[in-house]
Scaffold this motif. Structure first.
Motif, PDB file in Angstrom:
ATOM      1  N   PHE A   1       0.863  -1.195   0.000  1.00 41.19           N
ATOM      2  CA  PHE A   1       0.000   0.000   0.000  1.00 41.19           C
ATOM      3  C   PHE A   1       0.893   1.237   0.000  1.00 41.19           C
ATOM      4  O   PHE A   1       1.087   1.887   1.021  1.00 41.19           O
ATOM      5  N   ASP A   2       1.449   1.517  -1.171  1.00 46.97           N
ATOM      6  CA  ASP A   2       2.460   2.569  -1.282  1.00 46.97           C
ATOM      7  C   ASP A   2       2.011   3.655  -2.266  1.00 46.97           C
ATOM      8  O   ASP A   2       0.871   3.668  -2.722  1.00 46.97           O
ATOM      9  N   LYS A   3       2.927   4.551  -2.583  1.00 51.14           N
ATOM     10  CA  LYS A   3       2.553   5.673  -3.457  1.00 51.14           C
ATOM     11  C   LYS A   3       2.312   5.215  -4.896  1.00 51.14           C
ATOM     12  O   LYS A   3       1.543   5.847  -5.619  1.00 51.14           O
ATOM     13  N   ASP A   4       2.938   4.115  -5.285  1.00 41.38           N
ATOM     14  CA  ASP A   4       2.678   3.572  -6.625  1.00 41.38           C
ATOM     15  C   ASP A   4       1.220   3.122  -6.752  1.00 41.38           C
ATOM     16  O   ASP A   4       0.606   3.270  -7.809  1.00 41.38           O
ATOM     17  N   LEU A   5       0.685   2.565  -5.665  1.00 47.01           N
ATOM     18  CA  LEU A   5      -0.706   2.101  -5.675  1.00 47.01           C
ATOM     19  C   LEU A   5      -1.657   3.302  -5.796  1.00 47.01           C
ATOM     20  O   LEU A   5      -2.626   3.272  -6.538  1.00 47.01           O
ATOM     21  N   ARG A   6      -1.344   4.379  -5.070  1.00 48.24           N
ATOM     22  CA  ARG A   6      -2.126   5.623  -5.162  1.00 48.24           C
ATOM     23  C   ARG A   6      -2.095   6.184  -6.584  1.00 48.24           C
ATOM     24  O   ARG A   6      -3.115   6.631  -7.113  1.00 48.24           O
ATOM     25  N   ALA A   7      -0.911   6.153  -7.204  1.00 50.28           N
ATOM     26  CA  ALA A   7      -0.763   6.671  -8.571  1.00 50.28           C
ATOM     27  C   ALA A   7      -1.591   5.823  -9.541  1.00 50.28           C
ATOM     28  O   ALA A   7      -2.261   6.358 -10.434  1.00 50.28           O
ATOM     29  N   LEU A   8      -1.558   4.497  -9.333  1.00 53.15           N
ATOM     30  CA  LEU A   8      -2.356   3.613 -10.193  1.00 53.15           C
ATOM     31  C   LEU A   8      -3.847   3.911 -10.024  1.00 53.15           C
ATOM     32  O   LEU A   8      -4.588   3.974 -11.015  1.00 53.15           O
ATOM     33  N   ALA A   9      -4.293   4.117  -8.772  1.00 56.44           N
ATOM     34  CA  ALA A   9      -5.709   4.430  -8.506  1.00 56.44           C
ATOM     35  C   ALA A   9      -6.105   5.718  -9.228  1.00 56.44           C
ATOM     36  O   ALA A   9      -7.166   5.789  -9.856  1.00 56.44           O
ATOM     37  N   ASP A  10      -5.245   6.746  -9.144  1.00 55.58           N
ATOM     38  CA  ASP A  10      -5.526   8.021  -9.827  1.00 55.58           C
ATOM     39  C   ASP A  10      -5.619   7.818 -11.337  1.00 55.58           C
ATOM     40  O   ASP A  10      -6.524   8.342 -11.996  1.00 55.58           O
ATOM     41  N   ASP A  11      -4.675   7.058 -11.888  1.00 54.69           N
ATOM     42  CA  ASP A  11      -4.674   6.785 -13.330  1.00 54.69           C
ATOM     43  C   ASP A  11      -5.940   6.038 -13.750  1.00 54.69           C
ATOM     44  O   ASP A  11      -6.544   6.340 -14.783  1.00 54.69           O
ATOM     45  N   MET A  12      -6.325   5.047 -12.938  1.00 59.71           N
ATOM     46  CA  MET A  12      -7.512   4.247 -13.284  1.00 59.71           C
ATOM     47  C   MET A  12      -8.779   5.097 -13.233  1.00 59.71           C
ATOM     48  O   MET A  12      -9.645   4.965 -14.098  1.00 59.71           O
ATOM     49  N   LEU A  13      -8.872   5.981 -12.230  1.00 56.92           N
ATOM     50  CA  LEU A  13     -10.057   6.856 -12.155  1.00 56.92           C
ATOM     51  C   LEU A  13     -10.098   7.802 -13.348  1.00 56.92           C
ATOM     52  O   LEU A  13     -11.147   7.982 -13.975  1.00 56.92           O
ATOM     53  N   GLU A  14      -8.949   8.371 -13.692  1.00 58.66           N
ATOM     54  CA  GLU A  14      -8.921   9.275 -14.842  1.00 58.66           C
ATOM     55  C   GLU A  14      -9.320   8.535 -16.125  1.00 58.66           C
ATOM     56  O   GLU A  14     -10.103   9.029 -16.935  1.00 58.66           O
TER      57      GLU A  14
END
Ligand code: NI
Length: 174
Positions: free
Chosen positions: A24-37
């Motif tokens: 549960f790191d910053k890469d996971l947050r970035a992936l979540a943002d990318d997927m929402l976009e």
């Protein structure tokens, strides 16, 4: 945020069982943002990680259809259905990996789902209506299952042939 490319059926990555998320790191947050976009841009109401070629158990969704209502972006990590109603609901489902193809699918009308949020905290929630259909459709993606897998073989083959044709046209740049 980066818009990702959505894989189109048929693709072996859409038929695979995904691995649990353990970092549960910053890469996971970035992936979540990318997927929402990627989902909002499509536009769609749900997107699972394997649809962008990431073979992990994660999905995003927002079933608020009213443009005037506030967005409700959700990120579900390692989600699982822990309870389902016996009464069923039928929705005309579609999928961003199977564009322009729709078919009625019957699923439990309400489901209780447990997942981890981006901080790794366990969350439980009961979904109904379109949200219930969407979350079940997206969790299916994490197990390599598509909504067309619920259809009769003939109908499924017809849709798959249309998609093969579409992919050939895209490859030729038509
Ligand atoms: Ni889908």
């Amino acid at each position: 945020m980066t818009k990702r490319t959505i894989l189109l059926h048929p693709d072996p990555r859409l038929k695979a069982v995904c691995d649990p998320v353990d970092a549960f790191d910053k890469d996971l947050r970035a992936l979540a943002d990318d997927m929402l976009e990627t989902m909002y841009d499509a536009p769609g109401i749900g997107l699972a990680a394997p649809q962008v070629g990431v073979m992990n158990r994660m999905l995003v969704m927002d079933c608020v259809k009213d443009d005037l209502a506030a967005a409700e972006p959700m990120v579900l990590i390692n989600p699982r259905v822990i309870d389902a109603s016996t009464d069923l609901n039928v929705y005309d489902e579609g999928c961003l990996s199977i564009p322009d193809q729709y078919a009625e699918v019957e699923r439990p009308a309400r489901v209780k789902v447990e997942w981890s949020d981006l901080d790794g905290k366990t969350v439980q929630k009961e979904f109904d209506g379109l949200w219930a259909t969407c979350v079940q459709h997206e969790i299916d993606h994490l197990n390599g299952k598509l909504f067309i897998d619920y259809l009769k073989p003939l109908k499924r083959q017809m849709i798959t042939r249309k998609m093969q044709k579409l992919k050939r046209e895209i490859a030729r740049g038509l």
